[in-house]
Design an enzyme around this catalytic site. Sequence first.
Site: not given
Ligand code: SAM
Ligand code: SF4
Length: 331
Positions: A256, A47, A124, A54, A51, A184, A91
């Site tokens: 959730r 990606c 979802c 992530c 973030c 959500c 989802c």
């Molecule tokens: N890319 C999309 C987005 O950012 O909305 C969808 C995937 S993203 C991985 C979905 C959510 O997963 C993030 O907004 C975050 O809240 C959660 N998430 C991601 N990595 C995480 C982690 N290491 N621990 C807990 N929650 C996490």
């Molecule tokens: Fe990309 Fe992870 Fe951020 Fe979603 S949470 S936009 S998958 S870096």
Amino acid sequence: MIFQELNDLYHLPLFDLIQRSRTIHEENWPAAEVQLCTLLSIKTGGCSEDCSYCAQSARYNSGVDAERLMEKCDIMDRAKAARENGSTRFCMGAAWRGVREGTQRFEQVLDIVRDVSQLGMEVCVTLGELGPSEAEKLKEAGVTAYNHNIDTSPEHYPNIVTTHTFQDRLNTIRHAQDAGMSICCGGILGLGESTEDRLKMLEVISEFNPQPESIPINSLMPMPGTPMADEQGVDVFDVVRIIALTRIAAPKAKVRLSAGRTHLSEEGQALCFFAGANSIFYGDKLLTAKNPTIEKDLALIDRLGLKPQEPNRAQPSPKSDEAKPLEPQIC
Ligand code: SAM
Ligand code: SF4
Ligand code: DTB
């Protein structure tokens, strides 16, 4: 609910807070039901966004490799298995900054959604940023809810993500709501935020109009190689307080209990259900991180005298009423 009210409630003695959230929970939901939701990462890793929690960001050496969008047949197999295992919600997550109408990958996602929505589960998706037309297309294809978390307070957000803004997240949520999808929207505890940040996040979420249909409360799963890899875990009673507060601030939302259950004891999870959580991600993997096994979760649900929630007929996917047998597919 405004910040001051949330703050007053948050600082009540724990049992007083839970007593209030439990009462609201029982007024609005069957007391013993937990919705089981299956997550599937249909496009993992690589990606563009940064973030800092992530593992799927291309900027960090997390060991998660970039993969292609999964084949529809494989996704359908996983969706059918999820339904067999008792999930009422499927989802699908993609590690993208967002999707654009007219691109091949967006057309592929629409095609996947059309088929998954025939299975009668809530559908979802979480695909990142959406414009108004992408949101309409997803709704038409059969998406019932769009997951887009705000993750933390507006003030703390720039410390966590720099490649898009908090306002970008709000815009996508608006577009999804305008298209008629449920939202959500939740966040993550454990990103180095203060209690005030957590309450401000809940203030924003509970002030959405309409309120989200579901609110995932994640605790950080510290992923190796990410800037958050060494963050301290969240205290179980802080998780319980936020769950209780979420239940009070959004009585009709499914709350959730999301990422981080592998770090909670069964007693801790039980307290979260008592305080107002009524949904979990179910299956031994989240997107890339671990989750309790199906066997462990079913045993816990049984030991607590809870039962898996029935499909939500109030929010069927647009197509599920006219469900027709799916064509056999050869992968
Ligand atoms: N890319 C999309 C987005 O950012 O909305 C969808 C995937 S993203 C991985 C979905 C959510 O997963 C993030 O907004 C975050 O809240 C959660 N998430 C991601 N990595 C995480 C982690 N290491 N621990 C807990 N929650 C996490
Ligand atoms: Fe990309 Fe992870 Fe951020 Fe979603 S949470 S936009 S998958 S870096
Ligand atoms: C949400 O709030 N939590 C889920 C779902 N929405 C997409 C994702 C949790 C991801 C946990 C980290 C991982 O698996 O990489």
